[in-house]
Scaffold this active site. Structure first.
Site, PDB file in Angstrom:
ATOM      1  N   LYS A 133       4.648  -6.448  -4.611  1.00  0.00           N
ATOM      2  CA  LYS A 133       4.450  -7.095  -3.406  1.00  0.00           C
ATOM      3  C   LYS A 133       4.189  -8.511  -3.469  1.00  0.00           C
ATOM      4  CE  LYS A 133       3.343  -2.820  -0.600  1.00  0.00           C
ATOM      5  NZ  LYS A 133       2.448  -2.342   0.152  1.00  0.00           N
ATOM      6  N   GLY A 180      -0.345  -2.690  -4.203  1.00  0.00           N
ATOM      7  CA  GLY A 180       0.837  -2.845  -4.559  1.00  0.00           C
ATOM      8  C   GLY A 180       1.308  -4.384  -5.012  1.00  0.00           C
ATOM      9  N   GLY A 228      -6.527   2.594  -6.584  1.00  0.00           N
ATOM     10  CA  GLY A 228      -6.092   1.464  -6.073  1.00  0.00           C
ATOM     11  C   GLY A 228      -5.778   0.558  -7.409  1.00  0.00           C
ATOM     12  N   ALA A 265      -3.507  -2.475  -6.709  1.00  0.00           N
ATOM     13  CA  ALA A 265      -4.231  -3.447  -5.937  1.00  0.00           C
ATOM     14  C   ALA A 265      -3.379  -3.487  -4.553  1.00  0.00           C
ATOM     15  CB  ALA A 265      -4.409  -4.704  -6.815  1.00  0.00           C
ATOM     16  N   TYR A 312      -7.055  12.398   5.613  1.00  0.00           N
ATOM     17  CA  TYR A 312      -5.620  11.898   5.845  1.00  0.00           C
ATOM     18  C   TYR A 312      -4.686  12.586   7.027  1.00  0.00           C
ATOM     19  CZ  TYR A 312      -7.269  10.249   1.294  1.00  0.00           C
ATOM     20  OH  TYR A 312      -7.817   9.733   0.200  1.00  0.00           O
TER      21      TYR A 312
END
Length: 279
Positions: A189, A184, A179, A182, A32
């Site tokens: 979203k 957002g 996750g 999913a 990251y």
């Protein structure tokens, strides 16, 4: 991985707020932001190491020119890479060190030998893998002493329910579910196609989690409580970038678990998807 490295002060404040309000497991990776994420975590918890459970990952080796990374599960690389993670995290040991991927072509025994050496040296307490591939997970269950598997799992990705969750539970290997929202989609979203589900099917699930049977539960809380309902799941790993997202995570901790009726209702919304590859 969602922490902003461009505003380190804000990200460090968020991490400390999370710790002060009861969250003690923090998961990062050397991949990251080319190690900058580990540095943020290290700065945030300097002097507080005994209060946190730190996990990071290894296996994706950055190219010298920074153009990308290559998969490297070799023993020599793992023994070298851990030193960089320890330095960036400003600690002399990791609670959990995870192989950040994996294939059946990997030298699995050599990889596990590296982790065992690190355990004996006291540089790591436990090790696990991060993988969504059932065939790879089965090999590690048979051939290693992993204590955890990180995998994607949500109401829109129920593939682990087919066989993997029960396999890991039966072997007392904890699941770290990532996750869960999913991308957002289950937290506000705009709906779109996701895996094998159409936009209309995604909207159906979104509307369902917006209207839980118990009042005052948000869509995010309902969604993550579904993930946590399976006994194989040890923890849901959530990304936070804002104070509001942190408050949602804290709300999950304090909310009521889903009833059996709610779980049955959510499971009936869509036909569960299954792994099409790496079975």
């Amino acid at each position: 991985m969602s922490l902003a490295t461009a505003t380190p002060g804000e990200s460090i404040r968020l991490l400390n707020d999370a710790l002060h309000q009861g969250i003690n497991y923090f998961d990062t990776a050397d991949l990251y932001d080319q190690g900058e994420n580990e540095k943020l975590v290290g700065k945030a918890f300097l002097g507080k190491r005994h209060q946190v459970i730190l996990a990071t990952k290894v296996g994706n080796q950055w190219r010298p020119d920074g153009s990308g990374w290559d998969w490297n599960p070799r023993k020599e690389y793992i023994l070298q890479a851990v030193e960089g993670s320890l330095q960036r995290l400003q600690t002399d040991y990791l609670d959990l060190y995870q192989l950040h991927g994996g294939t059946l072509d990997d030298p699995i025994d050599e990889t596990m030998e590296a982790f065992e050496i690190l355990k004996k040296q006291g540089k790591i307490r436990y090790y696990g893998i991060s993988s969504i591939r059932p065939n790879v997970i089965r090999e590690y269950v048979k051939r290693s002493q992993i204590v955890s598997v990180m995998m994607q799992y949500s109401l829109l990705d129920r593939r682990p329910e087919e066989t993997v969750l029960d396999l890991l539970q039966g072997n007392q290997i904890g699941v770290l579910a990532r996750g869960g929202l999913a991308q957002g989609l289950l937290a506000g979203k705009p709906a779109k196609n996701y895996l094998n589900y159409s936009e209309a099917e995604v909207k159906k699930v979104v509307e369902a989690v917006k209207n839980p049977l118990i009042p005052n539960r948000t869509a995010t809380v309902t969604t993550i409580q579904y993930v946590l309902d399976h006994p194989a799941v040890t923890s849901a790993v959530l990304g936070i970038r804002t104070t509001n997202q942190l408050q949602e995570a804290l709300h999950i901790n304090s909310s009521e678990v889903l009833s059996k009726e709610e779980v049955r209702y959510l499971k009936k919304l869509l036909v569960p998807n299954k792994y099409e590859q790496h079975r």
